[in-house]
Scaffold this active site. Structure first.
Site, mmCIF file in Angstrom:
data_model
loop_
_atom_site.group_PDB
_atom_site.id
_atom_site.type_symbol
_atom_site.label_atom_id
_atom_site.label_comp_id
_atom_site.label_asym_id
_atom_site.label_seq_id
_atom_site.Cartn_x
_atom_site.Cartn_y
_atom_site.Cartn_z
ATOM 1 N N GLY A 42 28.535 1.878 -21.974
ATOM 2 C CA GLY A 42 28.527 3.346 -21.947
ATOM 3 C C GLY A 42 27.185 3.869 -22.402
ATOM 4 N N ASN A 43 27.129 5.160 -22.679
ATOM 5 C CA ASN A 43 25.883 5.738 -23.176
ATOM 6 C C ASN A 43 26.193 6.894 -24.124
ATOM 7 O OD1 ASN A 43 25.973 8.283 -21.577
ATOM 8 N ND2 ASN A 43 25.925 6.823 -19.870
ATOM 9 N N ARG A 44 25.159 7.449 -24.716
ATOM 10 C CA ARG A 44 25.339 8.421 -25.798
ATOM 11 C C ARG A 44 25.530 9.854 -25.311
ATOM 12 N NH1 ARG A 44 20.367 7.793 -29.508
ATOM 13 N NH2 ARG A 44 21.231 9.712 -30.347
ATOM 14 N N SER A 45 25.643 10.077 -24.014
ATOM 15 C CA SER A 45 25.796 11.449 -23.535
ATOM 16 C C SER A 45 27.055 12.096 -24.122
ATOM 17 C CB SER A 45 25.907 11.437 -22.010
ATOM 18 O OG SER A 45 26.314 12.698 -21.557
#
Ligand code: CTP
Length: 417
Positions: A209-212
């Site tokens: 995933g990512n930090r968005s």
């Protein structure tokens, strides 16, 4: 932001209880909040509650403290008036210019931005009288929020719910930041917005995933909807954000699901806003059962092979240029960049803008306390006409409203707006 004088008008509907949270949020943001309920609002929430939350006395009529001329002074001195909830009756009285209580008198003397957050039964909201009243107030420059859909009093559900207090306070602060009203200038425009991060499954319990946080995309959807656009929001993983009122929300997980949802909705859309943080790579195979570690600590960790995902933004630009999206008039991309040995943030952003071929590129510099998971932001807006506009530092909602200003200008310039 400086301490502003905000009047919270409360009309007599069951949603009056939500005004308490709104008052609390606005005072906690540092503002001087005064509550003006109608007589019927006080049947739902007592004056003592509003007095305690705002720190000011609460009156409904024009006959208290007459020597201070409150029916004129309160409106004149306000920086913002927010009426939440605004009932069908309150909207009708505002349209008629009545001044039969302190709230309506204040609406007549206020020269600052005025925002109504309607709440009523669906039948009342869609009644021609209310529809006309809302249109009249908007024409006069007031902001009338789109109500949320969902459960109403009793067993009913439909359009007419008061938006969440957080949404109203966010939009109230936007009006203070902008210093002018939010125009209702996107009626008839269909917008498709993507937001949040994608999750690429490794196995049933793990993902890349990512930090968005999704905040910028949600702010875009919210502002587009409140300016009159019909908005579909395709949401990946977000930090538990409140769905924007009056917006159709489609939840997705992976980049492939996001791509499919965009392909499904893009043919109808006039505007595509790609604010989602789409994974550029995904595992080639997602294991169908949980990957276990061996009991031998000396054993090597597994290797996960990755493959590229489709570039949805570039694919949408290609489809539009090939004539497959005949309605599409503005495609907006986002870029989070850092400078490096080859060039600064804008150098990389310009190269990305050329690569992607969209009409607008929103550029954020990424670094400590910037872009991800924060409420405030700044950046640049690159446009196909070669212009590069600095976006002033402010809330993500303010930034969204400036980006939407640019989208509106584009729609007008292409001759069809
Ligand atoms: N985007 C997309 N599909 C992808 C990756 C990104 O549509 N598979 C969109 C994003 O929503 C955003 C824009 O492309 O609007 C820029 O994303 P970014 O990841 O910064 O661009 P990349 O082309 O992947 O460049 P980089 O090499 O910097 O990662």
């Amino acid at each position: 932001m400086d301490r502003k004088r905000i009047i919270v008008g409360v009309a007599g509907g069951i949603a009056a209880y939500k005004a308490c949270t709104l008052v609390r949020q606005l005072t906690e943001a540092g503002h001087d909040v005064r509550v003006l309920p109608t007589e019927s609002a006080l049947r739902f929430v007592g004056a003592a509650t509003f007095e305690a939350l705002s720190g000011h006395p609460v009156h409904t009529g024009v006959w208290d403290d007459v020597h201070e001329v409150p029916h004129v002074r309160i409106g004149q001195e306000a920086d913002l008036v927010v009426v939440a909830p605004a009932t069908a009756d309150l909207l009708a009285r505002a349209v008629a210019g009545r001044a039969d209580d302190l709230l309506t008198a204040t609406l007549l003397t206020a020269r600052c931005p005025v925002m109504f957050a309607p709440a009523m039964h669906t039948e009342m909201w869609f009644h021609p009288a209310t529809v006309d009243n809302v249109a009249t107030l908007r024409r006069r420059g007031a902001v009338v929020l789109e109500p949320a859909s969902g459960r109403l009093t009793g067993a009913d559900s439909g359009a007419g719910r008061l938006p969440e207090a957080e949404e109203i306070s966010t939009l109230a602060q936007l009006l203070l930041e902008r210093g002018d009203a939010l125009p209702y200038d996107l009626a008839g425009v269909k917008a498709l917005v993507t937001a949040g991060g994608t999750r690429e499954p490794i196995d049933p319990v793990r993902f890349i995933g990512n930090r968005s946080s999704g905040k910028q995309g949600y702010a875009m959807a919210r502002v587009l909807a409140q300016r009159g656009a019909e908005v579909t929001l395709i949401a990946g993983n977000t930090a538990g954000l409140v769905d924007p009122a009056g917006v159709d929300v489609v939840h997705i997980g992976s980049a492939a699901q996001l791509r499919d949802a965009v392909s499904k909705h893009a043919p109808e859309a006039h505007v595509l806003v790609m604010a989602a943080a789409v994974a550029d790579f995904r595992p080639v195979h997602a294991a169908t059962s949980k990957i276990k570690k061996s009991s031998d600590p000396g054993e090597d960790a597994p290797t996960i092979d990755l493959t590229r995902t489709d570039d949805i933004l570039a694919g949408s630009v290609r489809a539009r240029n090939d004539g497959q999206l005949p309605n599409m008039r503005a495609i907006v991309g986002f870029a989070a960049e850092t400078g490096d040995a080859n060039g600064d943030v804008l150098f990389h952003a310009r190269a990305k803008f050329r690569r992607k071929g969209c009409e607008l590129l929103v550029v954020n510099a990424v670094g400590e306390n910037r872009a991800f998971e924060v409420d405030n932001n700044d950046g640049w807006l690159l446009a196909a006409d070669g212009s590069e506009t600095a976006l002033e530092h402010g809330s993500k909602t303010l930034m969204a409203s400036r980006i939407v200003d640019a989208i509106v200008a584009l729609l007008h310039n292409d001759g069809n707006g």
